[in-house]
Design an enzyme around this catalytic site. Structure first.
Site, short mmCIF file in Angstrom:
data_model
loop_
_atom_site.label_atom_id
_atom_site.label_comp_id
_atom_site.label_asym_id
_atom_site.label_seq_id
_atom_site.Cartn_x
_atom_site.Cartn_y
_atom_site.Cartn_z
CE1 TYR A 199 8.78 5.12 3.20
CE2 TYR A 199 7.20 6.94 3.17
CZ TYR A 199 7.69 5.79 3.74
OH TYR A 199 7.09 5.28 4.88
NE ARG B 297 3.87 6.62 1.65
CZ ARG B 297 4.13 5.42 2.13
NH1 ARG B 297 4.71 4.51 1.37
NH2 ARG B 297 3.82 5.12 3.35
NE ARG C 26 9.57 6.33 9.04
CZ ARG C 26 8.69 6.10 8.06
NH1 ARG C 26 8.90 5.15 7.17
NH2 ARG C 26 7.60 6.85 7.97
N PRO D 178 0.79 -1.23 0.00
CG PRO D 178 -0.13 -1.11 2.12
CD PRO D 178 0.52 -2.07 1.17
CG ASN D 179 -0.30 4.30 1.22
OD1 ASN D 179 -1.27 4.80 0.66
ND2 ASN D 179 -0.38 3.76 2.42
CG HIS E 9 10.75 -2.13 5.44
ND1 HIS E 9 9.40 -2.07 5.22
CD2 HIS E 9 10.99 -3.29 6.09
CE1 HIS E 9 8.84 -3.15 5.74
NE2 HIS E 9 9.78 -3.90 6.27
CB ALA F 42 1.26 0.35 6.71
CG ASN G 10 8.31 -1.87 0.87
OD1 ASN G 10 7.65 -1.97 1.91
ND2 ASN G 10 8.97 -0.78 0.53
CD GLU H 129 10.03 -7.33 6.68
OE1 GLU H 129 9.78 -8.47 7.12
OE2 GLU H 129 10.01 -6.32 7.39
#
Ligand code: DQA
Length: 140
Positions: A22, A17, A104, A9-10, A97, A74, A71, A95
């Site tokens: 990012y 964004r 964070r 998502p996103n 990111h 969320a 990725n 995985e």
């Protein structure tokens, strides 16, 4: 060798964004660089904002491809179901990111996916995807 890059998502908004987190490059643009860096690898790219569709992609390639670079955005921090999907297939999953999730908010420190993945990459920007593919090639 076949690899699926799967974004959650996103991540369709990359480039627009929160660019301070990012970056300014769209994923479609970065994909050109990745494909050029690994000319002998068949790289497929999919993105979905919905959890079920991400699971469907994992099921679809999870007994046929040589690797998945995931990725999950969320959903990484919330999805038992994606974690179970990774555990249920044979294809190794890395995985990834873009940001260093450990630097964070605390809720980003938890991954429901990591224990079923062969490795986790975080904080290397888009280059993390390339590192993940490189690793999948080398471990073959
Ligand atoms: C992300 C980190 C997640 O916490 C966040 O929800 C994202 C992107 C990253 O690539 O840094 O959507 O997975």
């Amino acid at each position: 060798m076949k690899i699926l890059i799967l974004n959650g998502p996103n991540l369709n908004l990359l480039g627009k964004r929160e660019p301070e987190i990012y970056g300014k490059q769209s994923f479609e643009d970065y994909l050109i660089d990745i494909k050029a860096a690994f000319p002998s690898v068949e790289i497929r790219y999919e993105q979905s904002n919905s959890e079920g569709k991400l699971i469907d992609f994992i099921h679809e390639v999870g007994f046929a491809y040589d690797g998945i670079v995931l990725n999950a955005g969320a959903y990484t921090h919330t999805s038992v179901a994606i974690g179970d999907a990774i555990a249920g297939v044979n294809t190794p999953v890395v995985e990834v990111h873009i940001s260093n999730v450990h630097a964070r908010e605390e809720f980003r420190h938890k991954s429901f996916l990591a224990k079923n993945c062969i490795g986790v990459m975080a904080g290397f920007g888009l280059y993390g995807y390339q590192m993940a593919i490189d690793f999948l090639i080398k471990r073959k």
